[in-house]
Design an enzyme around this catalytic site. Structure first.
Site: not given
Ligand code: PEP
Length: 252
Positions: A9, A11, A94, A96, A168, A174, A213
């Protein structure tokens, strides 16, 4: 054994030049997992073009879609146009989108059905916030997000096969703070059981991805868990070498 997935992803990241360097450093031809990326929508054609020399199936998708077909919706991207550009899947829900853009359960449910109507595979993202985990509410939160987001999901088997769920935990996205393999496995196992018993999915065939992460250094423990079929990766998916390392781990 279920297929493994590494989904990037990106973003609101990657520029024309960082995209070139991603592909220069990418080495996934020998991997056996599915390798998918979701760039900013306007980069989809460029990414597909750059991916032409990859010798395996490499899919490109969207990060979000508009719930409407077309018309006066300034600033939105339609599922039909994303499909025309070559997207085969879209993320929906997601964290966000849920938290920054205030997308609620009902809207996410409409978007999921709309994506299916346009033959896009859906990666439906769910996950609890830190306070919810601390208060022992993780399963209740996941259950509610699944019930509402997947409400009245079409019974058609071919559409049910177009669903992927990404667990998630919001506190891990993040932040550099990854769920332990045991915490992630527990949540994935719960999701698989719940969609089978309460939502009538053939749960043992639905791909469940962990996100939060993930990086090459911690992927092995997570991807080795029984109910974890892959990873949805933000930061560590931006560099070709890291993405390749993740795909290699998922292919072991
Ligand atoms: C994400 O945005 O779906 C995500 C898991 O980000 P990160 O791997 O940076 O934590």
């Amino acid at each position: 054994m279920r297929q493994k997935y590494i989904v990037g992803n990106w973003k609101m990241n990657q520029s024309v030049s960082s995209l070139s360097s991603f592909f220069e450093n990418l080495s996934i031809d020998e991997t056996t997992c599915e390798t998918w990326v979701s760039p900013q929508a306007m980069h989809i054609p460029r990414v597909l073009d750059a991916a032409q020399n990859i010798k395996k199936n490499f899919q490109v998708g969207a990060q979000n879609i508009c719930e409407f077909d077309n018309g006066a919706y300034t600033g939105e991207n339609s599922a039909e146009s994303l499909k025309d550009l070559g997207a085969t899947f879209t993320l929906i829900g997601h964290s966000e989108r849920r938290h920054i853009f205030k997308e609620d359960h009902a809207l996410l449910n409409r978007k999921i059905k709309h994506a299916l109507k346009h033959d896009l595979t859906v990666i439906f993202c769910i996950g609890e916030q830190l306070e919810e985990r601390k208060n022992g509410m993780t399963e209740a939160v996941l259950k509610y997000q699944l019930q509402e987001g997947l409400k009245d999901f079409p019974a058609d088997k071919s559409l049910r096969e177009k669903l992927i769920i990404a667990y998630e935990p919001v506190w891990a996205i993040g932040t550099g703070e990854v769920a332990s393999p045991e915490q992630a496995q527990e949540a994935h196992h719960f999701i698989r059981k719940f969609i089978t018993s309460d939502l009538d999915f053939q749960g043992d065939t639905v791909p469940l991805l962990y996100g939060g992460s993930v990086k090459p250094a911690n992927a092995e423990g997570l991807l080795g868990q029984e109910d974890i079929d892959g990873a949805l990766v933000g930061g560590a998916s931006l560099k070709g070498e890291d993405f390749s390392a993740l795909a290699q781990t998922a292919s072991k």
